[in-house]
Design a protein around this motif. Structure first.
Motif, short mmCIF file in Angstrom:
data_model
loop_
_atom_site.label_atom_id
_atom_site.label_comp_id
_atom_site.label_asym_id
_atom_site.label_seq_id
_atom_site.Cartn_x
_atom_site.Cartn_y
_atom_site.Cartn_z
N THR A 9 28.49 77.50 -63.27
CA THR A 9 28.07 78.88 -63.52
C THR A 9 26.65 78.90 -64.10
O THR A 9 26.32 78.10 -64.97
CB THR A 9 29.05 79.56 -64.51
OG1 THR A 9 30.35 79.54 -63.93
CG2 THR A 9 28.65 80.99 -64.79
N GLY A 10 25.84 79.80 -63.58
CA GLY A 10 24.48 79.96 -64.06
C GLY A 10 23.46 79.14 -63.29
O GLY A 10 22.26 79.37 -63.42
N ILE A 39 20.37 80.94 -54.28
CA ILE A 39 21.58 81.59 -54.79
C ILE A 39 21.77 81.23 -56.25
O ILE A 39 21.26 80.23 -56.73
CB ILE A 39 22.83 81.20 -53.98
CG1 ILE A 39 23.06 79.69 -54.03
CG2 ILE A 39 22.74 81.71 -52.55
CD1 ILE A 39 24.38 79.26 -53.44
N THR A 40 22.52 82.06 -56.93
CA THR A 40 22.90 81.82 -58.32
C THR A 40 24.41 81.92 -58.42
O THR A 40 25.01 82.84 -57.85
CB THR A 40 22.26 82.86 -59.25
OG1 THR A 40 20.84 82.82 -59.08
CG2 THR A 40 22.60 82.58 -60.71
N ILE A 41 25.03 80.99 -59.13
CA ILE A 41 26.47 81.05 -59.37
C ILE A 41 26.69 82.00 -60.53
O ILE A 41 26.30 81.72 -61.67
CB ILE A 41 27.04 79.66 -59.73
CG1 ILE A 41 26.63 78.60 -58.72
CG2 ILE A 41 28.55 79.73 -59.88
CD1 ILE A 41 27.09 78.82 -57.33
N VAL A 42 27.29 83.14 -60.26
CA VAL A 42 27.54 84.14 -61.30
C VAL A 42 28.79 83.78 -62.09
O VAL A 42 28.80 83.84 -63.32
CB VAL A 42 27.68 85.56 -60.68
CG1 VAL A 42 28.02 86.58 -61.74
CG2 VAL A 42 26.40 85.94 -59.95
N ALA A 44 32.80 81.36 -61.72
CA ALA A 44 33.74 80.53 -60.97
C ALA A 44 35.10 80.69 -61.63
O ALA A 44 35.33 80.15 -62.70
CB ALA A 44 33.30 79.07 -60.99
N GLU A 45 35.96 81.50 -61.01
CA GLU A 45 37.26 81.80 -61.61
C GLU A 45 38.36 81.71 -60.57
O GLU A 45 38.19 82.16 -59.44
CB GLU A 45 37.25 83.21 -62.20
CG GLU A 45 36.29 83.39 -63.34
CD GLU A 45 36.33 84.80 -63.89
OE1 GLU A 45 37.28 85.54 -63.61
OE2 GLU A 45 35.39 85.15 -64.60
N GLN A 46 39.49 81.17 -60.96
CA GLN A 46 40.70 81.14 -60.15
C GLN A 46 40.45 80.68 -58.73
O GLN A 46 40.97 81.25 -57.77
CB GLN A 46 41.36 82.51 -60.16
CG GLN A 46 41.73 82.98 -61.55
CD GLN A 46 42.30 84.38 -61.56
OE1 GLN A 46 42.48 84.99 -60.53
NE2 GLN A 46 42.57 84.89 -62.74
N GLY A 47 39.63 79.66 -58.57
CA GLY A 47 39.39 79.10 -57.25
C GLY A 47 38.35 79.81 -56.42
O GLY A 47 38.10 79.44 -55.28
N ASN A 48 37.76 80.86 -56.95
CA ASN A 48 36.72 81.60 -56.22
C ASN A 48 35.38 81.48 -56.93
O ASN A 48 35.32 81.32 -58.14
CB ASN A 48 37.09 83.08 -56.11
CG ASN A 48 38.34 83.29 -55.30
OD1 ASN A 48 38.51 82.70 -54.25
ND2 ASN A 48 39.23 84.14 -55.80
N LEU A 49 34.31 81.59 -56.14
CA LEU A 49 32.96 81.61 -56.70
C LEU A 49 32.34 82.97 -56.42
O LEU A 49 32.48 83.50 -55.31
CB LEU A 49 32.10 80.54 -56.05
CG LEU A 49 32.51 79.09 -56.24
CD1 LEU A 49 31.61 78.20 -55.41
CD2 LEU A 49 32.44 78.70 -57.69
N ILE A 50 31.67 83.51 -57.40
CA ILE A 50 30.88 84.72 -57.21
C ILE A 50 29.43 84.27 -57.16
O ILE A 50 28.94 83.65 -58.10
CB ILE A 50 31.07 85.74 -58.36
CG1 ILE A 50 32.55 86.03 -58.58
CG2 ILE A 50 30.27 87.00 -58.08
CD1 ILE A 50 33.25 86.69 -57.43
N LEU A 51 28.76 84.57 -56.05
CA LEU A 51 27.39 84.15 -55.82
C LEU A 51 26.48 85.35 -55.71
O LEU A 51 26.89 86.40 -55.21
CB LEU A 51 27.29 83.36 -54.51
CG LEU A 51 28.29 82.27 -54.29
CD1 LEU A 51 28.15 81.73 -52.88
CD2 LEU A 51 28.09 81.16 -55.29
N LYS A 52 25.25 85.17 -56.14
CA LYS A 52 24.25 86.22 -55.99
C LYS A 52 23.11 85.66 -55.17
O LYS A 52 22.61 84.57 -55.44
CB LYS A 52 23.74 86.70 -57.34
CG LYS A 52 22.77 87.84 -57.23
CD LYS A 52 22.41 88.42 -58.56
CE LYS A 52 21.47 89.60 -58.33
NZ LYS A 52 21.09 90.22 -59.55
#
Length: 71
Positions: A9-10, A39-42, A44-52
């Motif tokens: 993350t980050g 990209i930026t990793i916003v 990482a929760e429950q097996g998913n990644l939120i990317l920007k």
């Protein structure tokens, strides 16, 4: 170069390669999520990644994140 699934993350990264079917690569390219994009990793929760990337955010699962190589 390493799989996106190992990023923290980050972290700000550059997409270097996407190992997926052409249809998937084309769809993500239309969204601005392509080789050479920053990209930026916003989160990482429950097996998913939120990317920007640019002004958009995307959620992808860890299985797909293993097919994306970044540095």
């Amino acid at each position: 170069m390493f799989p996106l699934s190992l990023a923290r993350t980050g972290e700000k990264l550059i997409i270097r390669k996407i190992k997926a079917e052409q249809e998937i690569k084309t769809r993500f390219k239309e969204l601005g999520f392509c080789e050479g994009a920053q990209i930026t990793i916003v989160s990482a929760e429950q097996g998913n990644l939120i990317l920007k990337t640019k002004d958009s955010s995307y959620a992808i699962d860890r299985d797909f994140a293993q097919t994306i190589f970044v540095s």
